[in-house]
Design a protein around this motif. Structure first.
Motif, short mmCIF file in Angstrom:
data_model
loop_
_atom_site.label_atom_id
_atom_site.label_comp_id
_atom_site.label_asym_id
_atom_site.label_seq_id
_atom_site.Cartn_x
_atom_site.Cartn_y
_atom_site.Cartn_z
N ILE A 36 0.83 -1.21 0.00
CA ILE A 36 0.00 0.00 0.00
C ILE A 36 0.86 1.25 0.00
N ARG A 37 1.92 1.27 0.81
CA ARG A 37 2.82 2.42 0.88
C ARG A 37 3.47 2.70 -0.48
N LYS A 38 3.96 1.65 -1.12
CA LYS A 38 4.60 1.82 -2.43
C LYS A 38 3.61 2.31 -3.48
N ASN A 39 2.38 1.83 -3.40
CA ASN A 39 1.35 2.27 -4.34
C ASN A 39 1.03 3.74 -4.13
N GLN A 40 0.96 4.19 -2.89
CA GLN A 40 0.70 5.59 -2.60
C GLN A 40 1.84 6.48 -3.09
N ILE A 41 3.08 6.03 -2.91
CA ILE A 41 4.23 6.79 -3.38
C ILE A 41 4.20 6.90 -4.89
N ALA A 42 3.87 5.80 -5.58
CA ALA A 42 3.78 5.83 -7.04
C ALA A 42 2.72 6.83 -7.50
N GLY A 43 1.63 6.91 -6.76
CA GLY A 43 0.58 7.87 -7.10
C GLY A 43 1.05 9.30 -6.93
N LEU A 44 1.85 9.57 -5.90
CA LEU A 44 2.38 10.91 -5.68
C LEU A 44 3.41 11.29 -6.73
N LYS A 45 4.15 10.32 -7.24
CA LYS A 45 5.19 10.61 -8.24
C LYS A 45 4.60 11.16 -9.53
N LYS A 46 3.32 10.91 -9.79
CA LYS A 46 2.67 11.46 -10.98
C LYS A 46 2.65 12.98 -10.96
N PHE A 47 2.68 13.56 -9.76
CA PHE A 47 2.59 15.01 -9.62
C PHE A 47 3.95 15.70 -9.64
N LYS A 48 5.04 14.93 -9.73
CA LYS A 48 6.38 15.51 -9.70
C LYS A 48 6.53 16.54 -10.82
N GLY A 49 6.88 17.75 -10.43
CA GLY A 49 7.10 18.82 -11.38
C GLY A 49 5.83 19.47 -11.89
N LYS A 50 4.68 19.06 -11.40
CA LYS A 50 3.41 19.59 -11.90
C LYS A 50 2.71 20.51 -10.90
N VAL A 51 3.21 20.56 -9.68
CA VAL A 51 2.58 21.38 -8.65
C VAL A 51 3.48 22.58 -8.37
N ASP A 52 2.96 23.77 -8.56
CA ASP A 52 3.71 24.99 -8.27
C ASP A 52 3.26 25.51 -6.91
N LEU A 53 4.12 25.40 -5.92
CA LEU A 53 3.77 25.79 -4.57
C LEU A 53 4.06 27.26 -4.29
#
Length: 67
Positions: A36-53
């Motif tokens: 479950i942890r690895k799946n959640q991390i993979a889901g977060l990696k989709k946003f890499k470079g796409k979120v401007d904070l």
């Protein structure tokens, strides 16, 4: 929840040795949590470079900018 599973004994033993977990139930729980942890991390990696904070790290760290 009680469930009957037909699992390869050699995989359970290998997982128990690798993790130093002493019971089959605990090693299965650890494996499910890791999946479950690895799946959640993979889901977060989709946003890499796409979120401007819009964060100024120097201001957050209370630093003076050097020119």
């Amino acid at each position: 929840m009680r469930t009957t599973l037909d699992l390869p004994e050699n995989l359970l033993i290998e997982a128990m040795k690798a993790t130093h977990i002493k019971t089959k139930t605990k090693v299965i729980i650890a494996a499910l949590e890791e999946l479950i942890r690895k799946n959640q991390i993979a889901g977060l990696k989709k946003f890499k470079g796409k979120v401007d904070l819009d964060i100024d790290m120097n201001q957050l760290r209370d630093r003076e900018c050097r020119s």
